[in-house]
Write an enzyme that holds these catalytic residues in place. Structure first.
Site, short mmCIF file in Angstrom:
data_model
loop_
_atom_site.label_atom_id
_atom_site.label_comp_id
_atom_site.label_asym_id
_atom_site.label_seq_id
_atom_site.Cartn_x
_atom_site.Cartn_y
_atom_site.Cartn_z
N ILE A 279 0.83 -1.20 0.00
CA ILE A 279 0.00 0.00 0.00
C ILE A 279 0.87 1.26 0.00
O ILE A 279 1.89 1.30 0.69
CB ILE A 279 -0.92 -0.03 1.25
CG1 ILE A 279 -1.87 -1.22 1.18
CG2 ILE A 279 -1.69 1.28 1.40
CD1 ILE A 279 -2.61 -1.52 2.48
N CYS A 280 0.44 2.27 -0.79
CA CYS A 280 1.05 3.61 -0.71
C CYS A 280 2.49 3.56 -1.21
O CYS A 280 2.73 3.26 -2.37
CB CYS A 280 0.91 4.11 0.73
SG CYS A 280 1.46 5.78 1.06
N ILE A 281 3.47 3.81 -0.37
CA ILE A 281 4.88 3.81 -0.78
C ILE A 281 5.52 2.43 -0.57
O ILE A 281 6.64 2.17 -1.06
CB ILE A 281 5.68 4.90 -0.03
CG1 ILE A 281 7.06 5.14 -0.67
CG2 ILE A 281 5.82 4.57 1.45
CD1 ILE A 281 7.03 5.63 -2.09
#
Lengths: 216, 216
Positions: free
Chosen positions: A134-136
């Site tokens: 998720i995300c970075i």
């Protein structure tokens, strides 16, 4: 009942796990009937950020101890994570994923992944068990899955270029979307790389968790 | 668009806001289209608890600075909360509500509420604006609304007795239920006073937020 390891990296978007992403992951997994165990590395945080001012605080905090705040104490050291005990894993984002789980925030395409995490995720990959990033957190995908792995960090050109420099195949993806590398069984969604609010982050995370569990 | 103040008390169940309850509140409010502003008192935490071991840590943390972790930095000092700017408020639980927002955790029925919070909530009560109290936060209800206010902290007899000693009318309530004092427009749900998992906490919080917004 699917057994899922959730890997945390502290508690707070600027120096640890993004709290909304972590809680939304736990919520989606619980609603889907998965059995969750949280883990985090038992090591000092890279640094501590005052989340009100954005400035560095001159103190030391432990990644596992702070991540325990999100897990309500129900968390184990990452060194105890046994790949054979799990059907899947999920990694929320936040700068902790890029500062404590790997050093992408500082070294970009030259980054390396925490050795315990590299070992655990490589074993899941070898066993073809799905992992959601998720995300970075997808910044770790090329180090785990090697060249050619498909992933997304949303639409940020500079970050995408760093992932491509490591050998990833980056795909632009909206906040409610999920990029699935069906061969490698690694999945990714942008969450707060793009989300303008918590409900937007939840859309992508709900979709990611559903796809991870479908492959588990 | 309904304007809702969310009052936080740190970041972590044992010394601050219960993180799941806070995030679930923000999620439910965002999904319902409310405009949220987080607040917390700018003061030292009562203490800092290691959430892995349960032991006191010999350090000092600030309630507002730690609550900013949950709010991703988008938080203001409670002293800046103006009752006229809001249609409603929501108070997540966690021991921070009973240690930093009031001292119920230490003084039980002899507790007092943080002066800034007392002022803000009393003004909302006077204006008949609804306020939702989660988990242990309803311990403040008798101090804000006076004798006869209906509320719940779930089913714990000792805690319920302390609330009754302050003049509250306690109602036992399941984890997915909400107790509504329609006259005073104060609402409460047990969340982690009873919840066995995050999805159970979410059920009650979703219901509470819906009822708060319906009255706003």
């Amino acid at each position: 009942m699917k057994r899922v390891a959730v890997i945390l990296s502290g508690a707070g978007v600027y120096d640890g796990s993004e709290i909304h992403e972590a809680v939304l992951s736990l919520l989606a997994l619980d609603r889907a009937g998965a059995k969750v165990q949280c883990f985090a590395p038992d090591q000092p945080q890279h640094h501590v950020i005052n989340h009100l001012s954005g400035e560095v605080m001159h103190e030391t905090r432990n990644v596992l101890v702070e991540a325990a705040r999100i897990a309500r104490g129900a968390i184990k050291p990452l060194s105890q994570a046994r790949p054979e005990d799990f059907d899947a894993a999920v990694l929320p984002g936040g700068f902790g994923a890029a500062k404590n789980l790997c050093d992408f925030a500082f070294k970009g395409a030259e980054c390396t992944v925490n050795a315990e995490l590299q070992r655990f995720l490589a074993a899941l990959a070898e066993a073809r068990k799905p992992v959601g990033f998720i995300c970075i957190a997808p910044a770790m995908i090329p180090r785990i899955y090697g060249k050619g792995a498909e992933c997304t960090i949303g639409t940020d050109a500079q970050t995408a270029a760093a992932l491509e420099a490591m050998g990833a195949v980056h795909q632009a993806c909206p906040v409610n979307g999920v990029v699935v590398d069906a061969t490698r069984r690694c999945l990714s969604t942008p969450a707060y790389m793009l989300a303008g609010s918590i409900k937007e982050a939840a859309e992508g995370i709900d979709a990611l968790v559903a796809k991870v569990l479908a492959l588990a």
